[in-house]
Design a protein around this motif. Structure first.
Motif, mmCIF file in Angstrom:
data_model
loop_
_atom_site.group_PDB
_atom_site.id
_atom_site.type_symbol
_atom_site.label_atom_id
_atom_site.label_comp_id
_atom_site.label_asym_id
_atom_site.label_seq_id
_atom_site.Cartn_x
_atom_site.Cartn_y
_atom_site.Cartn_z
ATOM 1 N N THR A 81 17.755 3.985 9.705
ATOM 2 C CA THR A 81 16.512 4.632 10.104
ATOM 3 C C THR A 81 15.483 3.585 10.504
ATOM 4 O O THR A 81 15.354 2.546 9.850
ATOM 5 N N ALA A 82 14.743 3.845 11.577
ATOM 6 C CA ALA A 82 13.694 2.921 12.014
ATOM 7 C C ALA A 82 12.654 2.746 10.912
ATOM 8 O O ALA A 82 12.217 3.725 10.287
ATOM 9 N N ALA A 83 12.246 1.510 10.689
ATOM 10 C CA ALA A 83 11.365 1.190 9.558
ATOM 11 C C ALA A 83 10.056 1.983 9.559
ATOM 12 O O ALA A 83 9.626 2.464 8.496
ATOM 13 N N PRO A 84 9.340 2.125 10.696
ATOM 14 C CA PRO A 84 8.073 2.866 10.634
ATOM 15 C C PRO A 84 8.239 4.294 10.137
ATOM 16 O O PRO A 84 7.418 4.796 9.365
ATOM 17 N N ALA A 85 9.334 4.954 10.554
ATOM 18 C CA ALA A 85 9.566 6.330 10.130
ATOM 19 C C ALA A 85 9.964 6.390 8.661
ATOM 20 O O ALA A 85 9.564 7.304 7.933
ATOM 21 N N THR A 117 9.062 4.389 6.184
ATOM 22 C CA THR A 117 7.935 4.174 5.275
ATOM 23 C C THR A 117 7.000 5.374 5.226
ATOM 24 O O THR A 117 6.344 5.602 4.210
ATOM 25 N N MET A 118 6.950 6.159 6.298
ATOM 26 C CA MET A 118 6.039 7.302 6.305
ATOM 27 C C MET A 118 6.655 8.567 5.722
ATOM 28 O O MET A 118 5.963 9.571 5.552
ATOM 29 N N ALA A 123 0.833 -1.206 0.000
ATOM 30 C CA ALA A 123 0.000 0.000 0.000
ATOM 31 C C ALA A 123 0.862 1.248 0.000
ATOM 32 O O ALA A 123 0.575 2.231 -0.691
ATOM 33 N N VAL A 124 1.959 1.220 0.777
ATOM 34 C CA VAL A 124 2.850 2.375 0.809
ATOM 35 C C VAL A 124 3.441 2.626 -0.560
ATOM 36 O O VAL A 124 3.526 3.754 -1.039
ATOM 37 N N ARG A 125 3.860 1.549 -1.257
ATOM 38 C CA ARG A 125 4.460 1.735 -2.573
ATOM 39 C C ARG A 125 3.440 2.251 -3.572
ATOM 40 O O ARG A 125 3.762 3.017 -4.478
ATOM 41 N N LEU A 126 2.190 1.822 -3.424
ATOM 42 C CA LEU A 126 1.154 2.287 -4.331
ATOM 43 C C LEU A 126 0.928 3.781 -4.179
ATOM 44 O O LEU A 126 0.897 4.533 -5.153
ATOM 45 N N VAL A 127 0.784 4.242 -2.930
ATOM 46 C CA VAL A 127 0.611 5.679 -2.730
ATOM 47 C C VAL A 127 1.862 6.435 -3.146
ATOM 48 O O VAL A 127 1.794 7.550 -3.647
ATOM 49 N N THR A 141 -0.094 4.259 5.705
ATOM 50 C CA THR A 141 -0.282 5.279 4.679
ATOM 51 C C THR A 141 -1.321 6.272 5.176
ATOM 52 O O THR A 141 -2.460 5.898 5.443
ATOM 53 N N TRP A 142 -0.912 7.527 5.306
ATOM 54 C CA TRP A 142 -1.862 8.578 5.654
ATOM 55 C C TRP A 142 -2.381 9.239 4.377
ATOM 56 O O TRP A 142 -1.672 9.300 3.371
#
Length: 436
Positions: free
Chosen positions: A125-129, A131-132, A9-13, A386-387
């Motif tokens: 870098t921490a993964a959650p940060a 990807t956002m 989903a992140v890659r799509l956005v 994904t926001w």
């Protein structure tokens, strides 16, 4: 939602946002320069506690690049204020932003491409940060911290009533019933209708993905999915049973309830200990923190509760100097030491997590030496998020409709459906194609 589906989903956005931003990287590189011999002065908007003290460290060691801080804008108004400044041709050089607001700043061409300073730092870098802030291989912000979610609970209250620390949401519900039955003046927690961000984090943990891209230029909105309804139904049941409170968070009533023991736990994040210590100083030493209860212990997951990053704006006349400061502010030992001391940050830069100040316990929980190690472990199971471009409108709708549902002690599913409808309508008014 599995981690792989979240990354998809992140890659799509990412594809949509990056395609709309091809011109951003160099939009400000031809700006003017300061007079010969004078220092470059950058303006930085931030609401971080004690940010001036952190910037002082930079200014003392960088006489040729001075940073002026403006703290008049809060996190909940950053998009509106930056948009107004952009329209007036008066953007700051840099700004703090929440992760949830970054997509709106990318689409509006306010956040500039910073891949030249961040592109090689994924392993650092921490993964959650990551990807956002990284969309389709393009970096649009330097991550500041992450916000692994915890359940904070009163060890003395749990011991007094012989309560187990819940590891599943089913156990959590039973602890709420048992505690309130043992002492009707005490609640395990509150369901706050004013805290959409908290509900979003809990929904993400359950597998929800509220925004995603649909085609080219469109958005899909799915706030009324099975995972979100599961979370809504769970909390409606506890509210209807009157075994959790319904006071709103960050209010005087909530502060008093933490201080006097009316609330025996709090769902929060790594940044919560100073809040509890400040609001309930007499309870210092009586708290512990564990990962969130799970829906499926065999597949642990956590959501996102806050977090910020630094953008370089497309309006800066000094992009190189601005990028240098943004990277220093969020990755250097000097800045992170100051952040940890003055703002209780949990750094997104993995090197910062090795600093001495993060190797021990917090002031709130002096006996829990593994708190930060646990935070790192929670980061590992935090789902990619994904926001969308209209988070503030969605969160306002949540507060309005869930306030009514909480008052009625019913109708949480209807409230969630209305949030979905309002969010879709808001996107459509902004000119987006929307699917549900």
């Amino acid at each position: 939602m599995t981690r792989s589906r979240g990354l998809a989903a992140v890659r799509l956005v990412s594809g949509l946002l990056a395609a709309s931003m091809l011109v951003v990287a160099c939009s400000s590189d031809d700006g003017g320069a300061e007079s010969a011999g004078e220092p470059v002065t950058l303006t930085y908007w931030s609401w971080a506690p004690n940010i001036e003290k952190i910037v002082e460290v930079w200014n003392e060691s960088h006489p040729d690049i001075q940073v002026r801080v403006n703290t008049s804008t809060g996190g909940d108004e950053i998009v509106a204020k930056l948009t107004a400044a952009d329209q007036a041709g008066d953007l700051p050089d840099l700004s703090n932003t929440t992760y949830q607001d970054l997509p709106a700043l990318i689409i509006s061409e306010i956040a500039a491409d910073v891949t030249d300073i961040m592109g090689d730092r994924e392993d650092e870098t921490a993964a959650p940060a990551w990807t956002m802030t990284t969309l389709d291989g393009v970096n649009y912000a330097v991550p500041q911290g992450t916000s692994p979610m915890f359940l904070f609970y009163r060890t003395d209250v749990f011991a007094e009533h012989g309560l187990p620390v819940p590891t599943t949401w089913e156990q959590y519900a039973q602890v709420a019933r048992d505690l309130h039955a043992a002492d009707p003046s005490v609640y395990l927690s509150t369901f706050p209708a004013n805290d959409a961000q908290l509900f979003a984090g809990l929904a993400q943990q359950a597998g929800a993905s509220w925004w995603s891209v649909d085609g080219e230029g469109g958005w899909s909105v799915d706030m009324n999915d099975d995972a979100s309804r599961q979370v809504a139904d769970f909390w409606e049941g506890l509210v209807a049973e009157d075994v959790v409170a319904t006071m709103k968070t960050y209010t005087p009533e909530w502060q008093a309830a933490l201080a006097d023991g009316t609330l025996a736990s709090m769902i929060g994040a790594v940044w919560t200990p100073p809040i509890l210590a400040n609001n309930a100083p007499d309870t210092v030493g009586s708290w512990a923190a564990v990962p969130l209860p799970q829906w499926d212990p065999a597949d642990p997951a956590s959501g996102v509760l806050g977090g910020s990053a630094t953008i370089v704006t497309t309006g800066t006349d000094h992009p190189e100097e601005a990028r240098e400061f943004a990277l220093w502010l969020n990755t250097s030992d000097e800045a992170l030491n100051a952040y940890i001391e003055h703002a209780s940050i949990w750094p997104a830069a993995l090197s910062g997590r090795e600093l001495p100040e993060l190797q021990g316990a917090t002031a709130l929980m002096p006996e829990q030496a593994d708190f930060y190690r646990t935070a790192a472990q929670i980061d590992e199971v935090t789902v990619p998020v994904t926001w969308g471009p209209n988070v503030p409108a969605a969160f306002d709708s949540f507060t309005n409709h869930f306030s009514a549902a909480v008052s009625a002690r019913s109708g949480f599913a209807d409230a969630l459906a209305q949030v979905q409808a309002d969010t879709v309508a808001d996107l459509e008014r902004a000119g987006y194609e929307v699917s549900e």
